[in-house]
Design a protein around this motif. Structure first.
Motif, short mmCIF file in Angstrom:
data_model
loop_
_atom_site.label_atom_id
_atom_site.label_comp_id
_atom_site.label_asym_id
_atom_site.label_seq_id
_atom_site.Cartn_x
_atom_site.Cartn_y
_atom_site.Cartn_z
N PRO A 140 17.35 22.59 14.74
CA PRO A 140 17.40 22.68 16.03
C PRO A 140 18.12 24.07 16.82
CG PRO A 140 18.14 20.55 15.63
CD PRO A 140 18.14 21.38 14.39
N TYR A 141 18.62 24.84 15.77
CA TYR A 141 19.48 26.07 15.98
C TYR A 141 18.55 27.15 15.65
CZ TYR A 141 23.56 23.09 16.17
OH TYR A 141 24.35 21.76 16.51
N LEU A 142 17.46 26.83 14.95
CA LEU A 142 16.58 27.72 14.48
C LEU A 142 15.08 27.96 15.07
CD1 LEU A 142 16.73 27.25 10.69
CD2 LEU A 142 18.18 28.69 12.13
N VAL A 143 14.57 26.80 15.50
CA VAL A 143 13.41 26.75 16.40
C VAL A 143 13.53 25.82 17.69
CG1 VAL A 143 11.83 27.53 14.67
CG2 VAL A 143 12.22 25.10 15.20
N PRO A 144 12.70 25.89 18.76
CA PRO A 144 12.67 25.01 19.67
C PRO A 144 12.00 23.38 19.24
CG PRO A 144 11.10 26.49 20.37
CD PRO A 144 11.78 26.93 19.06
N ARG A 145 12.42 22.51 20.14
CA ARG A 145 11.65 21.10 19.55
C ARG A 145 10.32 21.34 19.26
NH1 ARG A 145 14.79 16.69 20.01
NH2 ARG A 145 12.90 15.52 20.51
N GLU A 146 9.51 21.96 20.29
CA GLU A 146 7.93 22.05 19.99
C GLU A 146 7.30 22.62 18.71
OE1 GLU A 146 8.89 25.29 23.03
OE2 GLU A 146 9.79 23.13 22.70
N ASP A 147 8.46 23.29 18.14
CA ASP A 147 7.92 24.14 17.07
C ASP A 147 8.48 23.34 15.85
OD1 ASP A 147 6.53 25.97 18.51
OD2 ASP A 147 8.18 27.43 18.34
N PHE A 148 9.03 21.90 15.97
CA PHE A 148 9.57 21.44 14.64
C PHE A 148 8.51 21.17 13.71
CE2 PHE A 148 13.54 18.84 16.63
CZ PHE A 148 14.27 20.31 16.66
N MET A 149 7.39 20.93 14.10
CA MET A 149 6.16 20.45 13.09
C MET A 149 5.79 21.66 12.18
SD MET A 149 4.34 18.05 11.98
CE MET A 149 2.68 17.33 12.03
N SER A 150 5.81 22.73 13.09
CA SER A 150 5.37 24.14 12.37
C SER A 150 6.41 24.43 11.43
CB SER A 150 5.32 25.25 13.51
OG SER A 150 5.11 26.47 13.01
N ALA A 151 7.84 24.25 11.68
CA ALA A 151 8.79 24.83 10.98
C ALA A 151 8.90 23.95 9.62
CB ALA A 151 10.11 24.64 11.80
N ILE A 152 8.66 22.54 9.74
CA ILE A 152 8.84 21.80 8.70
C ILE A 152 7.76 22.04 7.68
CG2 ILE A 152 8.81 19.25 8.08
CD1 ILE A 152 10.52 18.80 10.48
N THR A 153 6.47 22.15 8.26
CA THR A 153 5.15 22.19 7.53
C THR A 153 5.32 23.56 6.72
OG1 THR A 153 4.04 21.13 8.93
CG2 THR A 153 2.62 22.20 7.41
N LEU A 154 5.97 24.75 7.45
CA LEU A 154 5.82 25.93 6.64
C LEU A 154 6.79 25.96 5.63
CD1 LEU A 154 5.84 28.29 9.62
CD2 LEU A 154 4.24 28.31 7.54
#
Length: 408
Positions: A140-154
């Motif tokens: 949550p300190y790196l990306v907003p909530r709507e980008d969680f899926m993108s962050a985790i998948t990458l």
């Protein structure tokens, strides 16, 4: 404080998480570090097999990696909820580098013993039990909530891509420079993550009130996981996947006999799931903002089960490779979607403990499941044993479906 959300109505970007500087720094550092980690993991296995030739010794290495993840991950997640996560990562990354460099020195000096490799595998996994929850709890300190899926998948793409590249580099490096070089390079690779942490622009950690004892907070985390129907359902489904489904990967050498393969063909077969996880992750990043993630989770689990049973019963090499690519792609979709849903469903104060339980179920349970699957294969044969494990994943998914399918 969390990363601000994108403006309302803005169009989602491809690879959206990479638009955020702090995430981009960590992701880039992990590309380097994960390649080094995979180089070390396969080098440890190859070195043990060269020293003793006993498959049992390889199994013990897997066990020394699994036990700390199962026993210590919840403690690591609790600590991540209590302290500054970046400082904790400085410690874990430095220790991991030190263990890799020590293994390189022991190997170069010619004094390395099998028990040294087991011990260093245990210590490295112990560090990972604290490192992984801290990294995931930083999200949550790196990306907003709507980008969680993108962050985790990458993140999954970097780890699984490294699972293809790392062993290949080890295979090229070891004949020329020896095992010590692989361990030294892994030790050096942690500098990429440490450098990324230094360059991050994070808010100062909030002042924390007096904390109860660690074990009290571990118990509090377990109660939270069990009492939250959503978190409990996702955790149980992940546990079934980790224990009954994912261990098939450890049994792929059995198919050398079933399919009549040589070493080269077995190598391609073994790399197929890794290729699938990369391809699946890249596709998933294009749909990171999709709604109906609960249905995506159940769908990926269902296709995983079908593809795994088809592989287990296949007698054709090309079909088996293609099916394993599909299995790997579905595994990435399942894992990334589960982590995203857990992140959305979890309170900030519990995030480290919840993601640490995911580490236990998906990473820690796999070697234990492999022990049971190996026992079953010796008695029932690989097609029946692997198919039975896949069906057990399907049963748990069906039981959890009423709670999971409505999740967004």
């Amino acid at each position: 404080m969390t990363t601000p959300a994108a403006p309302a109505g803005s169009k989602p970007k491809r690879f959206a998480a990479l638009a955020h500087r702090n995430y981009r720094l960590l992701w880039t550092g992990l590309i380097v570090s994960n390649v080094g980690t995979w180089m070390q993991m396969v080098s440890q296995s190859w070195l043990i097999h060269e020293m003793t030739g006993r498959a049992t010794d390889l199994g013990i290495l897997g066990l020394t990696r699994a036990v700390p993840l199962i026993v210590l991950s919840l403690v690591g997640g609790t600590l991540a909820d209590r302290v500054d996560k970046r400082r904790l990562l400085y410690v874990t990354q430095t220790l991991a580098a030190a263990f890799a460099l020590l293994q390189g020195a022991l190997t170069q000096l010619g004094v390395i013993q099998v028990w040294h490799i087991w011990a260093l595998g245990f210590l490295s996994a112990s560090v990972l039990a604290f490192d992984q929850p801290s990294r995931q709890a930083m999200l949550p300190y790196l990306v907003p909530r709507e980008d969680f899926m993108s962050a985790i998948t990458l993140m999954a793409v970097t780890f699984n891509g490294a699972s293809v590249l790392g062993p290949a580099l080890a295979g090229l490096l070891i004949p020329v420079a020896g095992y010590a070089a692989a361990f030294y390079l892994n030790g050096a690779s942690f500098a990429a993550v440490i450098g990324a942490l230094v360059l991050m622009r994070l808010p100062p950690p909030a002042a924390r009130p007096a904390q109860p004892p660690v074990l009290h907070q571990v118990a509090e985390g377990l109660r939270y996981i069990w009492r939250s129907r959503t978190v409990r359902s996702l955790t149980l489904l992940a546990a079934a996947f980790g224990f009954f489904g994912a261990p098939y990967n450890a049994m792929l050498p059995v198919y050398r006999v079933i399919l009549g393969l040589d070493e080269r063909a077995l190598g391609f077969l073994s790399s197929a799931p890794g290729l699938g996880t990369v391809l699946g992750g890249l596709v998933l990043t294009q749909f990171a903002h999709i709604r109906g993630r609960g249905r995506l989770l159940l769908g990926s689990a269902g296709v995983f089960v079908i593809a795994l049973i088809a592989f287990a019963t296949s007698r054709h090499y090309v079909a088996s490779v293609a099916l394993l690519v599909a299995v790997g792609a579905c595994a990435t979709a399942f894992s990334s979607t589960t982590q995203t849903l857990l992140q959305h469903a979890t309170d900030d104060r519990m995030r480290g403990r919840v993601v640490s339980m995911f580490t236990v179920t998906v990473i820690g349970f796999q070697p234990l499941g492999a022990l049971d699957l190996g026992w079953a294969i010796d008695r029932l044969g690989a097609p029946l044993a692997i198919s039975a494990g896949a069906l057990l994943v399907a049963v748990v998914a069906v039981v959890m479906a009423p709670r999971v399918k409505a999740l967004e």
